[in-house]
Write an enzyme that holds these catalytic residues in place. Structure first.
Site, PDB file in Angstrom:
ATOM      1  N   ASP A   1      -5.911   4.060   4.488  1.00 23.88           N
ATOM      2  CA  ASP A   1      -5.709   2.919   3.588  1.00 23.88           C
ATOM      3  C   ASP A   1      -7.050   2.283   3.220  1.00 23.88           C
ATOM      4  OD1 ASP A   1      -4.304   1.001   2.187  1.00 23.88           O
ATOM      5  OD2 ASP A   1      -3.028   0.418   3.872  1.00 23.88           O
TER       6      ASP A   1
ATOM      7  N   ASP B   1       2.822   0.303  -3.587  1.00 26.78           N
ATOM      8  CA  ASP B   1       3.569  -0.431  -2.556  1.00 26.78           C
ATOM      9  C   ASP B   1       4.924  -0.865  -3.086  1.00 26.78           C
ATOM     10  OD1 ASP B   1       1.889  -0.214  -0.457  1.00 26.78           O
ATOM     11  OD2 ASP B   1       0.928  -2.167  -0.696  1.00 26.78           O
TER      12      ASP B   1
HETATM   13  C1  DGJ Z   1      -1.144  -1.389   2.291  1.00 28.96           C
HETATM   14  C2  DGJ Z   1      -0.385  -0.109   2.081  1.00 28.96           C
HETATM   15  O1  DGJ Z   1      -0.260   0.167   0.722  1.00 28.96           O
HETATM   16  C3  DGJ Z   1       0.952  -0.214   2.777  1.00 28.96           C
HETATM   17  O2  DGJ Z   1       1.707   0.938   2.528  1.00 28.96           O
HETATM   18  C4  DGJ Z   1       0.753  -0.422   4.241  1.00 28.96           C
HETATM   19  O3  DGJ Z   1       0.170   0.717   4.808  1.00 28.96           O
HETATM   20  C5  DGJ Z   1      -0.113  -1.648   4.465  1.00 28.96           C
HETATM   21  N1  DGJ Z   1      -1.318  -1.626   3.705  1.00 28.96           N
HETATM   22  C6  DGJ Z   1      -0.451  -1.802   5.920  1.00 28.96           C
HETATM   23  O4  DGJ Z   1      -1.321  -2.812   6.140  1.00 28.96           O
END
Ligand code: DGJ
Length: 705
Positions: free
Chosen positions: A446, A510
């Site tokens: 990430d 997300d």
């Molecule tokens: C942002 C990501 O896009 C999410 O899927 C998740 O992994 C969160 N961060 C976790 O902090």
């Protein structure tokens, strides 16, 4: 043979280059089957009154020193030993040319500015043209390069631009602007590929659509700042330009040093956007993707929206048990597993297991997952640090920034300076230890913050940081070649071809709201094939929009990508779990087609409908998604377009909500008795459809018999 004209060609595309003096593209479009050197004559331009007395070409690296009056391909300067500002308007002459049927490279020199420019073009069998430049400083004094971007000319009829914009949870939105006078221009200064301005662009003949029109498609393979431009000159000539956006003073070349641009990928289609999609997907599949595990892409369960930071190993094991029952094949523990990570404000940088949460270690969870025949994956965010972390307390100097300034945090975190070798080694060792100590087959990598004042030892460092990030993955992958990596950045903030060369999947967004996903996934599909497009079934009520969707829309939307689920299966009812299992099963039934076939979207007169599919020579899977209330009381028939007119096809409804079947008094009879039609009828006359409830989807299978 006139050695000044070079013809590069693939099955469908020709690129003709005139190499004389400074190389320029004379033609880029549909394949020329009878190429000859009169192409130079037919393209010779007239010289207008009241302008310069000679024709000035838009070269492969346009130079204003030549008299072009456009946004130049190269800009820079040097300060001479006696303090004068020199060499800011270079003009190059070609000194060496090498070419064959698919590639050409040029060495060009400016003897006065003491610069050497190299231009490389390669036309892939997929039809995608790759272009890159590099410039070398041949003088003693440093050359301060402020801009070196790739330029490709477009014909006058390319007068409409489709660009990409977005934001968190709303990636890959498209915008159309007509290209008349001046320019369309877009800069991304966020230090990552970004949600806001994906470095891609389509330029085409007015009104180009999914199935029709001429289109030239572009993508810059780069995960840092970028610049996208399409410019029309006052004489009507136009060109596309894309490159890295350099910060002031970011690239100073000492004697003998060079700078190379990221690669520009570009292709031409006379069959609308579908033709672009096909070529980019072919290229990604043949040249970019490298799955260490050649097996089918495994179905995921990712724990994030299921448990967020609440990690209890026994509960996670239960989640895994339930996940395996519904057909999940890879189980990923997201954020929250490392020491002190109880929320988003602390602990990034401390990549050690939280023994309070996992008193028996991570091994029992991994063993449980493996016993259920699933692979185990883990979330990391290596480039980041929270001020509230042991790492930051020990090494505040590792933060990427400029001494003396405060910079705003983002999600309570800062970037680490990957060009700091101690910091790089620390991160490498942490990640290496995780992969060595545990049976981890997959990292979800990430990156949740943009770069503000990115300084390495005071100097601007977006480029250096981006290259160091690539190197960190490369070194890790060298040591652990079997591990797959997902590129995530608050969802889809780091999606591009260059990062895909070293990763294997994208977390598209997300936003798991299936309705939003229909648009996001369509935008992404112009460049990336389904097998790298992470798509998860989220809960009934979306966590990002609060919209509620039935499993039909969620399931069908997710099954078209690299499928997964993003929820807590323990909390779901048995009935709902059987529905997840149903869509996972459907995905598996069509997975090899989805992940190798040709993706297309169909034009529809009713814009409330998204109709898309994937096909191979004998099979097609079509999705008809009703996004909103249909425009008309009767649905437009579906003209399949891409079936073989000579073949007969069996048409079968694979999935459609029972309730929606009752919407019409009488449904078309083919829906209930799988029927056989000719490809010609399906292509030209079209299949009648019922109208659908808003926010529902129908899955149709078409098989040659
Ligand atoms: C942002 C990501 O896009 C999410 O899927 C998740 O992994 C969160 N961060 C976790 O902090």
């Amino acid at each position: 043979m006139n050695m000044d004209t070079i013809h590069l060609f693939s099955a469908n595309t020709s690129v003709v280059i005139l190499s004389k003096s400074a190389p320029q593209i004379l033609y880029w479009g549909e394949k020329l089957n009878h190429f000859d050197e009169t192409v130079a004559l037919i393209t010779e331009r007239a010289v207008s009154q009241a302008r310069l007395d000679i024709d000035i070409p838009v070269t492969l690296c346009p130079e204003n020193g030549r008299g072009l009056f456009s946004t130049a391909g190269i800009e820079g300067f040097r300060i001479s030993a006696d303090g004068r500002n020199l060499d800011w308007a270079p003009v190059f002459e070609t000194t060496e040319v090498e070419f064959d049927d698919t590639s050409a490279s040029f060495t060009c020199i400016d003897d006065i500015a003491k610069l050497e420019l190299k231009i490389a073009l390669y036309l892939d069998t997929s039809g995608v043209l790759r272009k890159s430049l590099s410039v070398k400083n041949l003088a003693v004094e440093p050359y301060h390069l402020s801009r070196l971007v790739n330029t490709l000319p477009l014909p006058h009829r390319a007068n409409e631009v489709m660009s990409f914009h977005g934001r968190w949870s709303r990636e890959f939105q498209t915008q159309r602007v007509s290209l008349e006078h001046g320019a369309f221009s877009q800069d991304n200064r966020r230090g990552r590929t970004s949600h806001e301005y994906f470095p891609g662009m389509m330029v085409g003949s007015s009104g180009f659509s999914e199935q029709t029109g001429e289109v030239w498609g572009f993508h810059l393979a780069w995960s840092g700042n970028n610049h996208v431009r399409c410019e029309t000159k006052s004489d009507g000539r136009r060109f596309a330009q894309m490159g890295e956006l350099l910060l002031a003073g970011e690239t100073s070349l000492k004697n003998g040093e060079s700078y190379s641009t990221p690669e520009l990928y570009a292709c031409y289609s006379d069959k609308g956007l579908n033709g672009i999609r096909t070529q980019f997907h072919r290229l990604v599949r043949s040249e970019i993707l490298n799955f260490p595990n050649k097996a089918l892409r495994p179905v995921h369960l990712n724990t994030w929206e299921g448990i967020y930071f609440e990690h209890d190993p026994d509960y996670i094991k239960q989640m895994a048990t339930e996940a395996a029952k519904i057909g999940v094949e890879r189980f990923i523990i997201d954020d929250g597993w490392f020491i002190g990570r109880d929320g988003e404000r602390a602990a990034l940088g401390d990549w050690f297991l939280d023994k309070k949460k996992y008193p028996d270690g991570l091994e029992p969870v991994i063993e449980h997952v493996n016993q259920l025949d699933m692979e185990f994956g883990l979330w990391v965010e290596p480039e980041m640090v929270n001020p509230d972390s042991n790492l930051f307390r020990k090494h505040p100097e590792w933060m990427l920034g400029i001494d003396g300034y405060d910079q705003p945090s983002g999600r309570y975190q800062y970037l680490l300076d990957l060009q700091n070798s101690d910091c790089f080694t620390y991160l490498f060792n942490c990640l290496d230890a995780l992969l060595t100590d545990y049976n981890i087959g997959y990292f979800k990598w990430d990156m949740n913050r943009e770069l503000v004042q990115p300084g390495h030892e005071g100097a601007p460092a977006v480029r250096g940081q981006t290259l160091a990030y690539y190197r960190l993955i490369d070194e890790l992958s060298k040591k652990h070649p079997k591990v797959e990596i997902e590129s995530c950045s608050s969802g889809g903030g780091r999606i591009d071809f260059e990062v895909l060369k070293r990763t294997h999947r994208f977390w598209t967004s997300d936003c798991n709201d299936a309705l939003e996903r229909q648009t996001i996934q369509k935008g992404m599909s112009y460049f990336f094939p389904p097998e790298v497009m992470g798509a998860h079934i989220g809960p009934y009520e979306s966590h990002t929009t609060r919209r509620r969707h039935d499993i039909n829309l969620r399931g069908i939307t997710a099954l078209g990508g690299h499928m997964g689920v993003e929820l807590d299966p323990v909390k779901e009812s048995d009935e709902e779990k059987s529905r997840f299992a149903h869509y996972i099963e459907l995905h598996k039934r069509f997975r090899s087609l989805l992940h190798s076939g040709e993706v297309f979207y169909l034009d529809s007169n009713d814009t409330t409908r998204n109709v898309y599919g994937v096909k191979n020579p004998d099979e097609m899977l079509l999705t008809v998604c009703q996004l909103a209330m249909p425009d008309f009381a009767s649905a437009e028939p579906i003209r399949f377009g891409y079936l073989d007119a000579e073949k007969m096809y069996q048409v079968e409804v694979v999935d459609f909500p029972a309730a929606s079947r009752k919407l019409m008094k009488v449904n078309p009879s083919w829906m209930d008795n799988s029927s056989i039609f000719s490809g010609e009828l399906l292509n030209k006359v079209g299949l009648t459809m019922p109208i659908q409830d808003p926010e529902t989807a129908m899955l149709i299978s078409i098989k040659a018999v």
